[in-house]
Design a protein around this motif. Structure first.
Motif, mmCIF file in Angstrom:
data_model
loop_
_atom_site.group_PDB
_atom_site.id
_atom_site.type_symbol
_atom_site.label_atom_id
_atom_site.label_comp_id
_atom_site.label_asym_id
_atom_site.label_seq_id
_atom_site.Cartn_x
_atom_site.Cartn_y
_atom_site.Cartn_z
ATOM 1 N N GLN A 1 0.697 -1.283 -0.196
ATOM 2 C CA GLN A 1 0.073 0.099 -0.120
ATOM 3 C C GLN A 1 0.809 1.385 0.063
ATOM 4 O O GLN A 1 0.611 2.416 -0.674
ATOM 5 N N ASN B 1 -1.892 -11.158 -0.545
ATOM 6 C CA ASN B 1 -3.259 -11.262 -0.386
ATOM 7 C C ASN B 1 -3.878 -10.799 -1.727
ATOM 8 O O ASN B 1 -3.328 -9.809 -2.420
ATOM 9 N N THR B 2 -5.317 -10.761 -1.960
ATOM 10 C CA THR B 2 -5.838 -10.286 -2.923
ATOM 11 C C THR B 2 -5.902 -8.834 -3.126
ATOM 12 O O THR B 2 -5.667 -8.267 -4.187
ATOM 13 N N ASP B 3 -5.915 -8.092 -1.928
ATOM 14 C CA ASP B 3 -6.027 -6.397 -1.985
ATOM 15 C C ASP B 3 -4.360 -6.054 -2.694
ATOM 16 O O ASP B 3 -4.631 -5.340 -3.328
ATOM 17 N N ASP B 4 -3.441 -6.824 -2.085
ATOM 18 C CA ASP B 4 -2.026 -6.300 -2.516
ATOM 19 C C ASP B 4 -2.134 -6.621 -4.217
ATOM 20 O O ASP B 4 -1.542 -5.917 -4.941
ATOM 21 N N ARG B 5 -2.546 -7.910 -4.722
ATOM 22 C CA ARG B 5 -2.570 -8.095 -6.119
ATOM 23 C C ARG B 5 -3.293 -7.126 -6.755
ATOM 24 O O ARG B 5 -3.033 -6.834 -7.820
ATOM 25 N N ASN B 6 -4.390 -6.802 -6.017
ATOM 26 C CA ASN B 6 -5.334 -5.550 -6.866
ATOM 27 C C ASN B 6 -4.505 -4.519 -6.925
ATOM 28 O O ASN B 6 -4.547 -3.698 -8.270
ATOM 29 N N LEU B 7 -3.748 -3.961 -5.999
ATOM 30 C CA LEU B 7 -3.053 -2.839 -5.917
ATOM 31 C C LEU B 7 -2.005 -2.827 -7.095
ATOM 32 O O LEU B 7 -1.743 -2.040 -7.807
ATOM 33 N N ASN C 1 -1.895 -4.686 -9.638
ATOM 34 C CA ASN C 1 -2.582 -4.839 -10.887
ATOM 35 C C ASN C 1 -3.059 -3.446 -11.387
ATOM 36 O O ASN C 1 -2.789 -2.918 -12.756
ATOM 37 N N LEU C 2 -3.752 -2.575 -10.453
ATOM 38 C CA LEU C 2 -3.670 -1.169 -10.772
ATOM 39 C C LEU C 2 -2.422 -0.463 -11.157
ATOM 40 O O LEU C 2 -2.696 0.560 -12.169
ATOM 41 N N ASP D 1 -1.688 -1.586 -14.821
ATOM 42 C CA ASP D 1 -2.697 -1.012 -15.681
ATOM 43 C C ASP D 1 -2.219 0.333 -16.331
ATOM 44 O O ASP D 1 -2.576 0.698 -17.096
#
Length: 63
Positions: A13, A40-46, A48-49, A52
């Motif tokens: 984060q 975790n999923t939140d870290d992967r989403n960050l 990926n952001l 992207d």
């Protein structure tokens, strides 16, 4: 005698916030994000952001 460097622990984060605030990502940042494991999923989403936005040209790559 061996010396070992103690690296500060920085959260995904914190890294993402710094990248987004500056709109710049360094090669070191890229390498760091790609080398992380046990995310975790939140870290992967960050992460990926970030990639992207990098692909979209919204982040500048600096050395």
């Amino acid at each position: 005698m061996t010396s070992s460097a103690v690296l500060p622990t920085v959260s995904v984060q914190q890294i993402v916030n710094r990248i987004l605030a500056s709109r710049q990502i360094t090669r070191v940042d890229q390498h760091l994000l790609l080398s992380l494991s046990n995310l975790n999923t939140d870290d992967r989403n960050l992460i990926n952001l970030i990639f992207d936005r990098l692909r979209s040209g919204l982040l500048k790559v600096v050395d």
